[in-house]
Motif scaffolding. Structure first.
Motif, PDB file in Angstrom:
ATOM      1  N   SER A 141       0.822  -1.211   0.000  1.00 27.41           N
ATOM      2  CA  SER A 141       0.000   0.000   0.000  1.00 27.41           C
ATOM      3  C   SER A 141       0.856   1.261   0.000  1.00 27.41           C
ATOM      4  O   SER A 141       0.346   2.353  -0.204  1.00 27.41           O
ATOM      5  N   SER A 142       2.163   1.114   0.194  1.00 24.41           N
ATOM      6  CA  SER A 142       3.027   2.296   0.193  1.00 24.41           C
ATOM      7  C   SER A 142       3.294   2.750  -1.231  1.00 24.41           C
ATOM      8  O   SER A 142       3.068   2.019  -2.185  1.00 24.41           O
ATOM      9  N   SER A 143       3.787   3.979  -1.350  1.00 18.20           N
ATOM     10  CA  SER A 143       4.101   4.515  -2.680  1.00 18.20           C
ATOM     11  C   SER A 143       5.158   3.652  -3.368  1.00 18.20           C
ATOM     12  O   SER A 143       5.009   3.279  -4.533  1.00 18.20           O
ATOM     13  N   ILE A 144       6.203   3.307  -2.623  1.00 16.65           N
ATOM     14  CA  ILE A 144       7.286   2.523  -3.230  1.00 16.65           C
ATOM     15  C   ILE A 144       6.789   1.117  -3.574  1.00 16.65           C
ATOM     16  O   ILE A 144       7.149   0.550  -4.607  1.00 16.65           O
ATOM     17  N   LYS A 170       3.783   0.238  -4.521  1.00 18.38           N
ATOM     18  CA  LYS A 170       2.989   0.275  -5.760  1.00 18.38           C
ATOM     19  C   LYS A 170       3.893   0.417  -6.983  1.00 18.38           C
ATOM     20  O   LYS A 170       3.643  -0.175  -8.035  1.00 18.38           O
ATOM     21  N   LYS A 171       4.946   1.217  -6.819  1.00 20.44           N
ATOM     22  CA  LYS A 171       5.919   1.342  -7.901  1.00 20.44           C
ATOM     23  C   LYS A 171       6.569  -0.017  -8.167  1.00 20.44           C
ATOM     24  O   LYS A 171       6.821  -0.385  -9.313  1.00 20.44           O
ATOM     25  N   LEU A 172       6.806  -0.726  -7.083  1.00 17.97           N
ATOM     26  CA  LEU A 172       7.427  -2.048  -7.186  1.00 17.97           C
ATOM     27  C   LEU A 172       6.525  -3.012  -7.955  1.00 17.97           C
ATOM     28  O   LEU A 172       6.983  -3.803  -8.783  1.00 17.97           O
TER      29      LEU A 172
END
Ligand code: FES
Lengths: 217, 256
Positions: A13-16, A18-20
């Protein structure tokens, strides 16, 4: 804070996180594209070679279905996460600038990712209808390819789509290395070149097929 | 003080964002900046304009500034759509008027991000950055006698990378310039400066999770590797620090 419990959910759920998710699913597509292109390039070897490749591919049976389900899942995850990120990023600047100029960091690829992604989705729908869900009983796959590309409108649509795909990969491949944290100061220029080379390889590899077909027919 | 006119001076037309308070509606207001010496800094030019505004009995343009030598990170605005103006590697206070030509129209806007609320005119509330630092941008040390200078060996190249990250002055240009209003260059730099040095290692895991968590909570966008932040950073901080943050965050999330 309970960092230990629900750690995985927290990560995703973190920004990183989701990027992952975008990076890993994107990498999955890159690997798929390599195998897909390797198969398609057999068209250059002619009718028999290509048909027998297609036959052998279909003898994989359940494995092939498994791969198809895998790709479908990758697609759903990549698209839904991408759409959510697009929405979040849009919301992150409620008041836009009256005047905004680029500072030279963005590329055509990087600034159009959501849009090229959407165009690729449209292409995939057409592509599946034309080659995957097409009636195959009375024709060989080679014939289907010839017939489909005998339509000049479709050929142009296909080639333009490959330009869009290459643009998406040009930023996407480098971007996934950065997101996965593999990137470092020494490797960054090399990764940029590899990414552009890979996007050109995919774009020209697929894009040249209808040109070849048009030339031989 | 009136500037002598002549070749060294220029006249500009300014369009400045005016907004009374966070809740009020803002708009661009036009001003004339006349007889501006090319040796002035951008902030000095605004001082001249403000003096005239004050003389006419109106409210001067509010702006943040402190050191005026490019080291504190207080100043900053979008100048013609570029963070800290069109020059590379400068803060607004170090941007000189010689980079402008006579008759130019200059649009000046505050940093725009959901996490940076406009306080007044060009002043934005950057406490979102402070919250990120409070979440983990520090090292805990025991009090006592000062440790020996070289007790903890740090290789030169590692020290250099840490210092490059530590150059960040927290001005907010990265988030302002980012097409996604993401604060990942700032957070990446702050995580990196500790991740690289042995002093930062004991709290590394907690730090990456806490700082990234706080960054997300503040409402910044998600980095899409556009590199606009690096191009606009007055200290030229590399996006490689974002890759390092990703690494640190992954390590902390997966390996417990
Ligand atoms: S006023 Fe300190 S950096 Fe510009």
């Amino acid at each position: 804070m309970h960092w230990n419990s629900n750690r995985f959910i927290l990560l995703l759920s973190s920004s990183i996180g989701k990027k992952l998710v975008m990076a890993i699913t994107g990498l999955g597509f890159c690997i798929f594209l390599i195998s897909h292109l390797a198969g398609n390039l057999i068209i250059y070897a002619g009718n028999d070679a290509f048909n027998s490749y297609a036959e052998r591919l279909h003898t994989l049976g359940p494995l092939l279905i498994l791969a198809e389900i895998g790709l479908l899942l990758l697609g759903i995850i990549h698209i839904s996460t991408g759409a959510y990120l697009f929405y979040q990023n849009f919301r992150a600047r409620p008041v836009r600038y009256k005047k905004k100029r680029n500072a030279g960091g963005r590329t055509i690829g990087s600034s159009t990712m959501p849009y090229t992604g959407f165009l690729i989705l449209i292409f995939i729908v057409f592509h599946l209808v034309d080659f995957h869900f097409v009636e195959k009983a009375d024709r060989s796959i080679y014939q289907i390819v010839l017939e489909t590309f005998s339509n000049p409108g479709y050929t142009i649509f296909y080639i333009l789509s490959m330009v869009v795909v290459a643009t998406h990969i040009d930023h996407g491949f480098w971007s996934l290395l950065q997101t996965l944290g593999i990137d470092n100061l020494e490797c960054m220029p090399v990764f940029r070149v590899i990414s552009s080379a890979f996007s050109l390889f995919v774009g020209i590899g697929f894009g040249s097929l209808p040109v070849f077909i048009t030339l031989i027919t | 003080m009136k500037q002598a006119s002549g070749e060294k001076c220029i006249n500009l037309k300014l369009k400045v964002w005016r907004q009374k308070a966070e809740e009020s509606n803002g708009r661009l207001e036009s001003f004339k900046a006349e007889n501006i010496s090319k040796d002035m800094s951008f902030l000095e030019m605004l001082d001249v304009v403000n003096e005239e505004i004050i003389l006419s009995g109106k409210d001067p343009i509010a702006l943040d500034h402190d050191c005026r030598e490019g080291i504190c990170g207080s100043c900053g605005a979008m100048v013609n759509g570029r963070a800290h103006g069109p020059e590379k590697g400068t803060t607004l206070c170090q941007l000189h008027m010689r980079h402008f030509s006579n008759g130019d129209t200059v649009v000046i806007e505050p940093w725009r991000s959901r996490a940076f609320k406009v306080v007044k005119d060009l002043v934005v509330d950057r406490s979102a950055f402070d919250k990120i630092i409070q979440a983990g941008g520090y090292i805990s040390v025991n009090t006592g006698g000062a440790p020996d200078g070289n007790a903890i060996p740090v290789p030169q190249e590692v020290a250099e990378k840490a210092m490059d990250a530590a150059e960040c002055i927290g001005c907010g240009a990265c988030a302002a310039a980012c097409p996604n209003a993401s604060a990942m260059l700032f957070t990446g730099a702050k995580i990196s400066q500790f991740a690289l040095l042995p002093q930062g290692h004991p709290e590394a895991k907690k730090r990456a999770l806490a700082m990234v968590g706080e960054m997300d909570k503040q409402g910044f966008g998600n980095c899409t590797n556009e590199k606009e932040c690096e191009a606009e950073c007055p200290k030229g901080i590399s996006i490689i620090n974002i890759a390092r943050m990703n690494r640190e965050f992954l390590k902390s999330s997966i390996l417990s």
